[in-house]
Scaffold this active site. Structure first.
Site, PDB file in Angstrom:
ATOM      1  N   VAL A   1     -15.543  -4.183 -14.669  1.00 37.97           N
ATOM      2  CA  VAL A   1     -16.491  -4.347 -15.777  1.00 37.97           C
ATOM      3  C   VAL A   1     -17.470  -5.465 -15.442  1.00 37.97           C
ATOM      4  O   VAL A   1     -17.079  -6.521 -14.951  1.00 37.97           O
ATOM      5  CB  VAL A   1     -15.751  -4.660 -17.088  1.00 37.97           C
ATOM      6  CG1 VAL A   1     -16.737  -4.959 -18.209  1.00 37.97           C
ATOM      7  CG2 VAL A   1     -14.853  -3.488 -17.467  1.00 37.97           C
ATOM      8  N   LEU A   2     -18.746  -5.222 -15.711  1.00 33.76           N
ATOM      9  CA  LEU A   2     -19.775  -6.228 -15.439  1.00 33.76           C
ATOM     10  C   LEU A   2     -20.708  -6.367 -16.632  1.00 33.76           C
ATOM     11  O   LEU A   2     -21.207  -5.373 -17.165  1.00 33.76           O
ATOM     12  CB  LEU A   2     -20.610  -5.827 -14.210  1.00 33.76           C
ATOM     13  CG  LEU A   2     -21.850  -6.694 -13.935  1.00 33.76           C
ATOM     14  CD1 LEU A   2     -21.422  -8.074 -13.444  1.00 33.76           C
ATOM     15  CD2 LEU A   2     -22.778  -6.026 -12.939  1.00 33.76           C
TER      16      LEU A   2
ATOM     17  N   VAL B   1     -19.108  -0.657  -8.826  1.00 34.27           N
ATOM     18  CA  VAL B   1     -17.754  -0.889  -8.324  1.00 34.27           C
ATOM     19  C   VAL B   1     -16.839   0.265  -8.707  1.00 34.27           C
ATOM     20  O   VAL B   1     -16.128   0.827  -7.866  1.00 34.27           O
ATOM     21  CB  VAL B   1     -17.185  -2.220  -8.874  1.00 34.27           C
ATOM     22  CG1 VAL B   1     -15.697  -2.339  -8.554  1.00 34.27           C
ATOM     23  CG2 VAL B   1     -17.926  -3.398  -8.283  1.00 34.27           C
TER      24      VAL B   1
ATOM     25  N   GLU C   1     -26.614 -12.296  -7.911  1.00 34.76           N
ATOM     26  CA  GLU C   1     -26.041 -11.340  -8.859  1.00 34.76           C
ATOM     27  C   GLU C   1     -26.884 -11.128 -10.107  1.00 34.76           C
ATOM     28  O   GLU C   1     -26.595 -10.203 -10.886  1.00 34.76           O
ATOM     29  CB  GLU C   1     -24.623 -11.748  -9.253  1.00 34.76           C
ATOM     30  CG  GLU C   1     -24.509 -12.983 -10.120  1.00 34.76           C
ATOM     31  CD  GLU C   1     -24.436 -14.283  -9.340  1.00 34.76           C
ATOM     32  OE1 GLU C   1     -24.148 -15.320  -9.967  1.00 34.76           O
ATOM     33  OE2 GLU C   1     -24.681 -14.276  -8.114  1.00 34.76           O
TER      34      GLU C   1
ATOM     35  N   ALA D   1     -13.566  -7.736 -11.132  1.00 35.05           N
ATOM     36  CA  ALA D   1     -14.405  -8.556 -12.007  1.00 35.05           C
ATOM     37  C   ALA D   1     -13.980 -10.021 -12.023  1.00 35.05           C
ATOM     38  O   ALA D   1     -14.553 -10.818 -12.769  1.00 35.05           O
ATOM     39  CB  ALA D   1     -14.386  -8.001 -13.430  1.00 35.05           C
TER      40      ALA D   1
ATOM     41  N   ASP E   1     -15.324   4.069 -19.667  1.00 34.02           N
ATOM     42  CA  ASP E   1     -16.586   3.360 -19.832  1.00 34.02           C
ATOM     43  C   ASP E   1     -17.086   3.600 -21.256  1.00 34.02           C
ATOM     44  O   ASP E   1     -16.747   4.617 -21.884  1.00 34.02           O
ATOM     45  CB  ASP E   1     -17.626   3.850 -18.814  1.00 34.02           C
ATOM     46  CG  ASP E   1     -18.774   2.872 -18.614  1.00 34.02           C
ATOM     47  OD1 ASP E   1     -18.750   2.128 -17.625  1.00 34.02           O
ATOM     48  OD2 ASP E   1     -19.689   2.855 -19.458  1.00 34.02           O
TER      49      ASP E   1
ATOM     50  N   ARG F   1     -18.099 -13.632   6.286  1.00 28.21           N
ATOM     51  CA  ARG F   1     -19.481 -13.172   6.259  1.00 28.21           C
ATOM     52  C   ARG F   1     -20.428 -14.311   6.633  1.00 28.21           C
ATOM     53  O   ARG F   1     -20.064 -15.482   6.598  1.00 28.21           O
ATOM     54  CB  ARG F   1     -19.843 -12.653   4.861  1.00 28.21           C
ATOM     55  CG  ARG F   1     -19.219 -11.327   4.493  1.00 28.21           C
ATOM     56  CD  ARG F   1     -19.461 -10.974   3.031  1.00 28.21           C
ATOM     57  NE  ARG F   1     -18.697 -11.833   2.129  1.00 28.21           N
ATOM     58  CZ  ARG F   1     -18.703 -11.707   0.798  1.00 28.21           C
ATOM     59  NH1 ARG F   1     -19.458 -10.774   0.231  1.00 28.21           N
ATOM     60  NH2 ARG F   1     -17.971 -12.514   0.043  1.00 28.21           N
TER      61      ARG F   1
ATOM     62  N   SER G   1     -14.492   4.288 -23.816  1.00 26.46           N
ATOM     63  CA  SER G   1     -13.777   3.022 -23.902  1.00 26.46           C
ATOM     64  C   SER G   1     -13.524   2.631 -25.352  1.00 26.46           C
ATOM     65  O   SER G   1     -14.450   2.450 -26.136  1.00 26.46           O
ATOM     66  CB  SER G   1     -14.588   1.920 -23.205  1.00 26.46           C
ATOM     67  OG  SER G   1     -13.882   0.698 -23.248  1.00 26.46           O
TER      68      SER G   1
ATOM     69  N   TYR H   1     -24.849 -16.009  -3.888  1.00 25.00           N
ATOM     70  CA  TYR H   1     -24.071 -15.665  -5.073  1.00 25.00           C
ATOM     71  C   TYR H   1     -23.612 -16.962  -5.726  1.00 25.00           C
ATOM     72  O   TYR H   1     -23.114 -17.863  -5.048  1.00 25.00           O
ATOM     73  CB  TYR H   1     -22.836 -14.829  -4.701  1.00 25.00           C
ATOM     74  CG  TYR H   1     -23.147 -13.411  -4.297  1.00 25.00           C
ATOM     75  CD1 TYR H   1     -23.690 -12.505  -5.202  1.00 25.00           C
ATOM     76  CD2 TYR H   1     -22.891 -12.962  -2.999  1.00 25.00           C
ATOM     77  CE1 TYR H   1     -23.970 -11.205  -4.838  1.00 25.00           C
ATOM     78  CE2 TYR H   1     -23.164 -11.658  -2.617  1.00 25.00           C
ATOM     79  CZ  TYR H   1     -23.709 -10.771  -3.547  1.00 25.00           C
ATOM     80  OH  TYR H   1     -23.997  -9.494  -3.182  1.00 25.00           O
TER      81      TYR H   1
ATOM     82  N   VAL I   1      -8.466 -11.509  -5.502  1.00 25.49           N
ATOM     83  CA  VAL I   1      -9.270 -12.191  -4.487  1.00 25.49           C
ATOM     84  C   VAL I   1     -10.737 -12.177  -4.895  1.00 25.49           C
ATOM     85  O   VAL I   1     -11.293 -11.114  -5.228  1.00 25.49           O
ATOM     86  CB  VAL I   1      -9.079 -11.542  -3.102  1.00 25.49           C
ATOM     87  CG1 VAL I   1     -10.037 -12.137  -2.080  1.00 25.49           C
ATOM     88  CG2 VAL I   1      -7.632 -11.713  -2.635  1.00 25.49           C
TER      89      VAL I   1
ATOM     90  N   LYS J   1     -21.488 -17.073  -0.368  1.00 29.82           N
ATOM     91  CA  LYS J   1     -20.687 -17.446  -1.533  1.00 29.82           C
ATOM     92  C   LYS J   1     -21.178 -18.739  -2.164  1.00 29.82           C
ATOM     93  O   LYS J   1     -21.908 -19.529  -1.561  1.00 29.82           O
ATOM     94  CB  LYS J   1     -19.210 -17.593  -1.141  1.00 29.82           C
ATOM     95  CG  LYS J   1     -18.551 -16.267  -0.785  1.00 29.82           C
ATOM     96  CD  LYS J   1     -18.666 -15.233  -1.897  1.00 29.82           C
ATOM     97  CE  LYS J   1     -17.894 -15.598  -3.136  1.00 29.82           C
ATOM     98  NZ  LYS J   1     -18.053 -14.583  -4.220  1.00 29.82           N
TER      99      LYS J   1
END
Length: 369
Positions: free
Chosen positions: A238-239, A178, A117, A267, A197, A15, A219, A93, A297, A74
């Site tokens: 999960v964020l 996501v 973010e 995540a 969730d 990118r 959850s 980010y 990754v 990045k």
């Protein structure tokens, strides 16, 4: 303002932070844009396309980093730490809560670090994280289906099955951006999908809008453990804004999975929500824990840079333009959501979750401006 666009150097990161269209907008407003040579090649934007709209093509990373504001994709890699300095505005980010060495380097070097973010809208949405979350979510299902193939270490299951043969079971941990996009692709491929969730209203919404073989689950450790045990593919999504992700899938849960099952932890940028996960790269993307394939990754969207660069630039350019027009301090003071993006300022940690992650001192940004 002088704005630098260095070439990304993270493993297989194709990118680039700005399209020629974004450069043209800045140049038309009187700003200077320094684009490191070949920075856009991976996204099919050759140097000529930037030069044609008024960018200055520079031959080295040092020249691009010498700008007043550096716009990246990045987080800085270790070899880039020495480019940082107190009068630099870095917009990229950062994921500092999972990057202790980078956090301490930014404290030492003193740049103003605005993290894509953690920039927020008034409704709490994350406008600069969302486009890459959309890409990563869709990719997670594609990647997972590929590693379910036997030659890639998987169980040898087709995600959607065929008539007379059961489809694969896909478990999505987290129903945010996501998770929603991962589920959309999995459902479109005909899989049996369960989204887990803690937000019941979110689950009700997803149950209404997503078609196909969908189950929603509240959850809790029992539901997560039972779902993971039957899964062919687990997608972690999960964020917690700016903070380390909680470990919702334990090692014991992974050990109970079927041989050849696959884990894709999106995540992982924030430490991962699956206990057995660890960061990997596009050149060495997977590892085994027992007989379960793990994919971790940390820059998944870098594999589809043409799509990702356009999607990211569409979201970031209004902020880049405002920062260039009025300067960092004025832009931050006029936009509380942008102020939430400031993770470091004058060597201080200005985002609570980052300070908490490494037991460092937190300094409210309002006391520094």
């Amino acid at each position: 303002m002088i704005i630098g666009v260095p070439k990304e150097i993270k493993d297989n990161e194709y990118r680039v932070a700005m399209t020629p269209g974004g450069v043209a907008q800045l140049v038309a407003a009187g700003h200077t844009v320094l684009v490191q040579t070949t920075a856009g090649d991976g996204s099919s934007f050759p140097d000529d396309s930037y030069a044609a709209v008024g960018a200055k093509i520079v031959g080295s990373a040092a020249e691009a980093w010498g700008a007043e504001m550096v716009v990246k994709v990045k987080e800085p890699q270790a070899s880039e730490y020495d480019f940082m300095r107190p009068d630099l505005l870095l917009f990229t980010y950062l994921h500092l809560a999972a990057e202790e060495s980078l956090t301490k380097a930014m404290m030492e070097k003193g740049p103003t670090g605005i993290a894509y973010e953690t920039v927020e809208l008034p409704n709490g949405h994350l406008p600069l994280l969302t486009p890459m979350s959309e890409v990563a979510g869709r990719m997670a299902t594609q990647v997972g289906s590929r590693y379910l193939e036997r030659m890639n270490g998987g169980r040898g299951k087709l995600l959607g099955g065929v008539p007379g043969v059961r489809a694969a079971d896909v478990i999505v941990i987290g129903g945010g951006v996501v998770g929603t996009h991962a589920a959309q692709i999995a459902l479109g491929m005909g899989a049996n999908v369960a989204i887990i969730d803690r937000d019941l209203e979110r689950l009700r919404y997803l149950n209404e809008v997503l078609p196909g073989r969908l189950t929603t689950l509240a959850s809790n450790p029992l539901n997560v453990g039972e779902a993971v045990a039957r899964a062919d593919l687990v997608i972690g999504s999960v964020l917690i804004k700016g903070a380390k992700a909680p470990k919702l899938v334990t090692r014991e849960m992974v050990e109970a999975m079927k041989p050849g099952s696959v884990v894709v932890d999106v995540a992982v940028d924030q430490g991962g929500c699956i206990e057995t996960t660890k960061p990997t790269s596009h050149s060495n993307p997977t590892f085994m824990v027992g007989e379960v394939v793990h994919y971790g990754v940390t820059n998944m969207p870098g594999a589809v840079p043409r799509t990702s660069t356009y999607a990211l630039s569409n979201a970031t350019m209004p902020y880049v333009f405002r920062l260039a027009q009025v300067g960092a301090e004025a832009a931050i003071q006029s936009d509380p959501g942008l102020a939430l993006g400031v993770n470091t300022y004058r060597g201080k940690i200005t985002y609570p979750a980052v300070a908490e992650a490494f037991d460092l001192e937190y300094t409210p940004l309002s006391t520094l401006l």
